[in-house]
Write a protein that holds these residues in place. Structure first.
Motif, PDB file in Angstrom:
ATOM      1  N   LYS A  95       3.988   8.769  -9.189  1.00 30.22           N
ATOM      2  CA  LYS A  95       4.652   8.147  -8.046  1.00 30.22           C
ATOM      3  C   LYS A  95       3.750   8.186  -6.810  1.00 30.22           C
ATOM      4  O   LYS A  95       2.933   9.090  -6.639  1.00 30.22           O
ATOM      5  CB  LYS A  95       5.985   8.834  -7.755  1.00 30.22           C
ATOM      6  N   ALA A  96       3.926   7.159  -5.954  1.00 29.50           N
ATOM      7  CA  ALA A  96       3.184   7.082  -4.699  1.00 29.50           C
ATOM      8  C   ALA A  96       4.131   6.625  -3.595  1.00 29.50           C
ATOM      9  O   ALA A  96       5.151   5.978  -3.873  1.00 29.50           O
ATOM     10  CB  ALA A  96       1.999   6.129  -4.831  1.00 29.50           C
ATOM     11  N   PHE A  97       3.777   6.931  -2.353  1.00 27.80           N
ATOM     12  CA  PHE A  97       4.715   6.725  -1.256  1.00 27.80           C
ATOM     13  C   PHE A  97       4.035   6.108  -0.038  1.00 27.80           C
ATOM     14  O   PHE A  97       2.842   6.268   0.187  1.00 27.80           O
ATOM     15  CB  PHE A  97       5.371   8.052  -0.877  1.00 27.80           C
ATOM     16  N   VAL A  98       4.857   5.456   0.761  1.00 24.43           N
ATOM     17  CA  VAL A  98       4.408   4.788   1.987  1.00 24.43           C
ATOM     18  C   VAL A  98       4.152   5.810   3.093  1.00 24.43           C
ATOM     19  O   VAL A  98       3.227   5.662   3.874  1.00 24.43           O
ATOM     20  CB  VAL A  98       5.474   3.749   2.430  1.00 24.43           C
ATOM     21  N   ARG A  99       4.978   6.848   3.139  1.00 22.22           N
ATOM     22  CA  ARG A  99       4.892   7.862   4.194  1.00 22.22           C
ATOM     23  C   ARG A  99       4.539   9.228   3.616  1.00 22.22           C
ATOM     24  O   ARG A  99       4.943   9.553   2.495  1.00 22.22           O
ATOM     25  CB  ARG A  99       6.235   8.002   4.926  1.00 22.22           C
ATOM     26  N   LYS A 100       3.865  10.041   4.403  1.00 24.74           N
ATOM     27  CA  LYS A 100       3.493  11.397   3.980  1.00 24.74           C
ATOM     28  C   LYS A 100       4.736  12.272   3.817  1.00 24.74           C
ATOM     29  O   LYS A 100       4.823  13.074   2.888  1.00 24.74           O
ATOM     30  CB  LYS A 100       2.545  12.010   5.010  1.00 24.74           C
ATOM     31  N   ASN A 101       5.723  12.128   4.735  1.00 26.73           N
ATOM     32  CA  ASN A 101       6.914  12.970   4.640  1.00 26.73           C
ATOM     33  C   ASN A 101       7.734  12.648   3.391  1.00 26.73           C
ATOM     34  O   ASN A 101       8.419  13.512   2.836  1.00 26.73           O
ATOM     35  CB  ASN A 101       7.766  12.860   5.906  1.00 26.73           C
ATOM     36  N   MET A 102       7.655  11.383   2.917  1.00 30.54           N
ATOM     37  CA  MET A 102       8.344  11.012   1.674  1.00 30.54           C
ATOM     38  C   MET A 102       7.704  11.728   0.477  1.00 30.54           C
ATOM     39  O   MET A 102       8.405  12.178  -0.442  1.00 30.54           O
ATOM     40  CB  MET A 102       8.299   9.497   1.484  1.00 30.54           C
TER      41      MET A 102
ATOM     42  N   GLU B  96       0.831  -1.214   0.000  1.00 31.07           N
ATOM     43  CA  GLU B  96       0.000   0.000   0.000  1.00 31.07           C
ATOM     44  C   GLU B  96       0.864   1.262   0.000  1.00 31.07           C
ATOM     45  O   GLU B  96       1.818   1.378   0.776  1.00 31.07           O
ATOM     46  CB  GLU B  96      -0.898   0.004   1.241  1.00 31.07           C
ATOM     47  N   LYS B  97       0.535   2.198  -0.873  1.00 27.28           N
ATOM     48  CA  LYS B  97       1.217   3.491  -0.945  1.00 27.28           C
ATOM     49  C   LYS B  97       0.147   4.585  -1.038  1.00 27.28           C
ATOM     50  O   LYS B  97      -0.219   5.020  -2.125  1.00 27.28           O
ATOM     51  CB  LYS B  97       2.154   3.537  -2.152  1.00 27.28           C
ATOM     52  N   PRO B  98      -0.350   5.021   0.123  1.00 28.04           N
ATOM     53  CA  PRO B  98      -1.523   5.906   0.111  1.00 28.04           C
ATOM     54  C   PRO B  98      -1.233   7.356  -0.269  1.00 28.04           C
ATOM     55  O   PRO B  98      -2.165   8.112  -0.555  1.00 28.04           O
ATOM     56  CB  PRO B  98      -2.023   5.829   1.559  1.00 28.04           C
ATOM     57  N   TYR B  99       0.028   7.769  -0.271  1.00 25.98           N
ATOM     58  CA  TYR B  99       0.356   9.174  -0.536  1.00 25.98           C
ATOM     59  C   TYR B  99       0.814   9.335  -1.983  1.00 25.98           C
ATOM     60  O   TYR B  99       1.939   8.990  -2.344  1.00 25.98           O
ATOM     61  CB  TYR B  99       1.412   9.656   0.454  1.00 25.98           C
TER      62      TYR B  99
ATOM     63  N   CYS C  61      27.388  28.717   4.330  1.00 26.23           N
ATOM     64  CA  CYS C  61      27.605  28.936   2.897  1.00 26.23           C
ATOM     65  C   CYS C  61      26.252  29.121   2.222  1.00 26.23           C
ATOM     66  O   CYS C  61      25.226  29.202   2.894  1.00 26.23           O
ATOM     67  CB  CYS C  61      28.383  27.770   2.273  1.00 26.23           C
ATOM     68  N   ASP C  62      26.239  29.193   0.894  1.00 27.32           N
ATOM     69  CA  ASP C  62      24.989  29.499   0.190  1.00 27.32           C
ATOM     70  C   ASP C  62      24.210  28.270  -0.254  1.00 27.32           C
ATOM     71  O   ASP C  62      23.260  28.369  -1.025  1.00 27.32           O
ATOM     72  CB  ASP C  62      25.279  30.396  -1.017  1.00 27.32           C
ATOM     73  N   LYS C  63      24.584  27.104   0.253  1.00 27.99           N
ATOM     74  CA  LYS C  63      23.895  25.879  -0.145  1.00 27.99           C
ATOM     75  C   LYS C  63      22.552  25.747   0.580  1.00 27.99           C
ATOM     76  O   LYS C  63      22.395  26.194   1.727  1.00 27.99           O
ATOM     77  CB  LYS C  63      24.762  24.649   0.125  1.00 27.99           C
ATOM     78  N   ALA C  64      21.594  25.110  -0.113  1.00 27.06           N
ATOM     79  CA  ALA C  64      20.263  24.853   0.471  1.00 27.06           C
ATOM     80  C   ALA C  64      19.848  23.425   0.125  1.00 27.06           C
ATOM     81  O   ALA C  64      20.320  22.849  -0.867  1.00 27.06           O
ATOM     82  CB  ALA C  64      19.255  25.855  -0.055  1.00 27.06           C
ATOM     83  N   PHE C  65      18.948  22.854   0.914  1.00 23.46           N
ATOM     84  CA  PHE C  65      18.610  21.443   0.801  1.00 23.46           C
ATOM     85  C   PHE C  65      17.108  21.218   0.917  1.00 23.46           C
ATOM     86  O   PHE C  65      16.392  21.996   1.534  1.00 23.46           O
ATOM     87  CB  PHE C  65      19.345  20.641   1.883  1.00 23.46           C
ATOM     88  N   LYS C  66      16.675  20.102   0.323  1.00 28.90           N
ATOM     89  CA  LYS C  66      15.260  19.728   0.355  1.00 28.90           C
ATOM     90  C   LYS C  66      14.872  19.102   1.693  1.00 28.90           C
ATOM     91  O   LYS C  66      13.721  19.147   2.098  1.00 28.90           O
ATOM     92  CB  LYS C  66      14.966  18.728  -0.764  1.00 28.90           C
ATOM     93  N   GLU C  67      15.865  18.480   2.367  1.00 32.08           N
ATOM     94  CA  GLU C  67      15.586  17.770   3.616  1.00 32.08           C
ATOM     95  C   GLU C  67      16.429  18.328   4.748  1.00 32.08           C
ATOM     96  O   GLU C  67      17.599  18.682   4.550  1.00 32.08           O
ATOM     97  CB  GLU C  67      15.879  16.275   3.462  1.00 32.08           C
TER      98      GLU C  67
END
Length: 408
Positions: free
Chosen positions: A244-251, A234-237, A270-276
């Motif tokens: 695409k579908a995911f197991v977890r909401k945060n994913m 099951e991948k409700p998200y 520094c000037d780097k930025a990240f998704k997580e």
């Protein structure tokens, strides 16, 4: 007569609008105001209205700050007598409300009622916009903000906004690094008290939620529910932008950033930025040099726990990622993904200068150096340079023949 009704359970005054019944006629009259939407008592400070005068009096204490019910054990005070009674039980450890389905007990009747909905599946609070239902009124209130998109609470350090003050306060701890809840068993600390409580189960060895499909057990019921999806598939998200579908909401939340390009976690050095958030923490260790995850077999240490886990497979010889097309197995999932492209013939990385294509991005980068003439790997013994690290290593043999056997 009132006492006799308590013994017999008799409730002679029945509501004609629903199936509720009452022992006293005036209580029925008050109840019927819910059906008629009659709320005659209005607050002079805000636009809220109430069925009972007593409810208005209690509500007005939120404006005045009055807390007339004081605890004689500590310095806390409360707006209602009922809340004080519930608080007293934290001192006495009394939990008079017991669940008839399991052995759990609760300080207040309301906590028991909410708990019992886990057994009955009842979700009495329904959203008028999307018809989702919830066990608690507070959960519905939080959910409804999804539809209104009201975000009143803005962070003074960055451009993020939040739907409630609590979430803003937690977010601000990311900037300050504050973690007030410290574990007495180890050196870990947490932003939230309940997260500390869950962490302490690791020390106590408490894992009460057992999977019926395998032998894994979990500290949290939510962890078990997510784990079981790996068994059921099951991948409700589901992503609204692709299939695409995911197991977890945060994913799903992290995946959506690949479509929006959002990188909310910015490095202060520094000037780097990240998704997580986790990737930001790992990156910050390149500035601090911190490598907290140490191997017990050798002297290597890593910035991330995942790096240590992969490294330890060198010692154990574990290769959990097996190819379904042949008998090869790998110690990293990414190595398996690359290998499988040999079977499919897929070469997704195409050169923009010629018609060549490659299985991996790294191979494409090396190839592009033929076009650009870039040779980043320079020999420290002479003025030669190379477009691949492996070529430099072989070149070094000409300077120091004794290292030939080490390279081999």
């Amino acid at each position: 007569m009132q006492h006799q009704m308590d013994l017999t359970g008799e409730k002679p005054y029945k509501c004609t609008e629903c199936d509720k019944a009452f022992k006293q006629k005036y209580v029925l009259s008050l109840h019927q105001r819910n059906h008629h939407q009659e709320k005659p008592y209005k607050c002079s400070e805000c636009d809220k209205t109430f069925i009972l005068k007593g409810e208005l009096i209690v509500h007005q204490r939120h404006h005045s700050g009055e807390k007339p019910y004081k605890c004689n054990e500590c310095d806390k005070a409360f707006i209602t007598k009922k809340t004080l009674a519930g608080h007293h039980r934290t001192h006495t450890a009394e939990k008079p409300y017991k669940c008839s389905e399991c052995d759990k007990c609760f300080i207040t009747k309301n906590e028991l009622i909410i708990h019992q909905r886990n057994h009955t599946g009842e979700k009495p609070y329904s959203c008028s916009e999307c018809h989702k239902a919830f066990k608690q009124k507070g959960e519905l209130s939080v959910h409804q903000r999804v539809h209104t998109e009201i975000k009143h609470y803005g962070c003074s350090e960055c451009d993020r906004t939040f739907k409630n003050k609590c979430n803003l306060m937690l977010h601000q701890m990311d900037h300050t690094g504050e973690k007030p809840y410290k574990c007495t068993e180890c050196d870990k600390a947490f932003k939230q008290k309940y997260v500390l409580s869950l962490h302490q189960r690791n020390h106590n060895g408490v894992k009460i939620y057992q999977c019926s499909e395998c032998d894994k057990a979990f500290n949290l019921k939510g962890e078990l529910i997510v784990h079981q999806r790996y068994h059921t598939g099951e991948k409700p998200y589901k992503c609204s932008e692709c299939d695409k579908a995911f197991v977890r909401k945060n994913m799903l939340t992290m995946h959506l950033r690949t479509h929006t390009g959002e990188k909310p976690y910015k490095c202060s050095e520094c000037d780097k930025a990240f998704k997580e958030n986790g990737n930001l923490y790992a990156h910050q260790r390149t500035h601090t040099g911190e490598t907290p995850y140490k191997c017990t077999e050798c002297d290597k240490a890593f910035k991330q726990k995942s790096g240590l886990s992969v490294h330890q497979r060198i010692h154990t010889g574990e290769t959990p990622y097996k190819c379904t097309e042949c008998d090869k197995a790998f110690n990293q999932k990414i190595s398996l993904s690359v290998h499988q492209k040999i079977h499919t013939g897929e070469k997704p990385y195409e050169c923009s200068e010629c018609d060549k294509a490659f299985i991996t991005k790294a191979t494409l980068i090396i190839h592009q150096r033929i076009h650009t003439g870039e040779k980043p790997f320079k020999c420290s013994k002479c003025d030669k340079a190379f477009n691949q690290m492996s070529l430099l290593c072989y070149h070094l043999i000409t300077h120091t023949p004794t290292i030939k056997w080490e390279i081999q």
